[in-house]
Design an enzyme around this catalytic site. Structure first.
Site, PDB file in Angstrom:
ATOM      1  N   ARG A 198       0.805  -1.228   0.000  1.00 38.91           N
ATOM      2  CA  ARG A 198       0.000   0.000   0.000  1.00 38.91           C
ATOM      3  C   ARG A 198       0.834   1.273   0.000  1.00 38.91           C
ATOM      4  O   ARG A 198       0.334   2.331  -0.350  1.00 38.91           O
ATOM      5  CB  ARG A 198      -1.011  -0.030   1.141  1.00 38.91           C
ATOM      6  CG  ARG A 198      -2.089  -1.108   0.907  1.00 38.91           C
ATOM      7  CD  ARG A 198      -3.093  -1.160   2.027  1.00 38.91           C
ATOM      8  NE  ARG A 198      -2.485  -1.370   3.320  1.00 38.91           N
ATOM      9  CZ  ARG A 198      -2.451  -2.514   3.980  1.00 38.91           C
ATOM     10  NH1 ARG A 198      -2.992  -3.588   3.453  1.00 38.91           N
ATOM     11  NH2 ARG A 198      -1.880  -2.605   5.156  1.00 38.91           N
ATOM     12  N   GLU A 243       3.128 -10.242  14.237  1.00 38.21           N
ATOM     13  CA  GLU A 243       2.320 -10.755  15.346  1.00 38.21           C
ATOM     14  C   GLU A 243       2.091 -12.261  15.196  1.00 38.21           C
ATOM     15  O   GLU A 243       1.917 -12.973  16.166  1.00 38.21           O
ATOM     16  CB  GLU A 243       0.959 -10.044  15.410  1.00 38.21           C
ATOM     17  CG  GLU A 243       1.033  -8.564  15.725  1.00 38.21           C
ATOM     18  CD  GLU A 243       1.424  -7.717  14.522  1.00 38.21           C
ATOM     19  OE1 GLU A 243       1.298  -8.158  13.359  1.00 38.21           O
ATOM     20  OE2 GLU A 243       1.896  -6.588  14.744  1.00 38.21           O
TER      21      GLU A 243
END
Length: 135
Positions: free
Chosen positions: A22, A59
């Protein structure tokens, strides 16, 4: 707005550098507005030719970023561009990657920052700017 923020005397020597994927939405527009080239930092295995890479923790596991070995000159000034700063892992990894090529990271910028995740702290002394901040 990122363009107005990034305009500085050393802008002619600057290379906006976008993070996969992005960051590619905002970085090229910034580069075009400033009349500059644009550098790509991509996920592993997406770039042709010899690359330099760094891995970082997510994560849910590990990831790796790459840049072409000859994408920039030592001492070249860069601004890292992405859409979002959350935990700061990807942006921090990009800083480390560019450091391997002896680039000078002037600043990291994003459109949105999730302040409650304190990603800005992972960037250490590298200045950071975001257009919008959310808890």
């Amino acid at each position: 707005m990122l363009c107005y923020h990034t305009t500085a005397p050393e802008t002619s020597q600057l290379s906006p550098t976008g993070l996969d994927s992005r960051g590619f939405l905002f970085g090229p527009s910034l580069a075009q507005e400033l009349g500059l080239g644009f550098l790509l930092i991509r996920k592993q295995g997406k770039l042709p030719g010899p690359t330099v890479s760094t891995s970082y923790a997510l994560e849910y596991g590990k990831a790796e970023l790459e840049i072409q070995r000859d994408a920039l000159e030592p001492g070249q000034k860069v601004v890292i561009v992405d859409d979002l700063l959350a935990t700061g892992g990807t942006m921090c990894a990009a800083c480390k990657l560019l450091d391997q090529l002896h680039a000078e990271v002037l600043e990291c910028v994003s459109v949105v920052e999730l302040t409650s995740l304190k990603g800005r702290e992972k960037l250490g002394p590298v200045p950071f700017f975001s257009l919008l901040q959310y808890e």
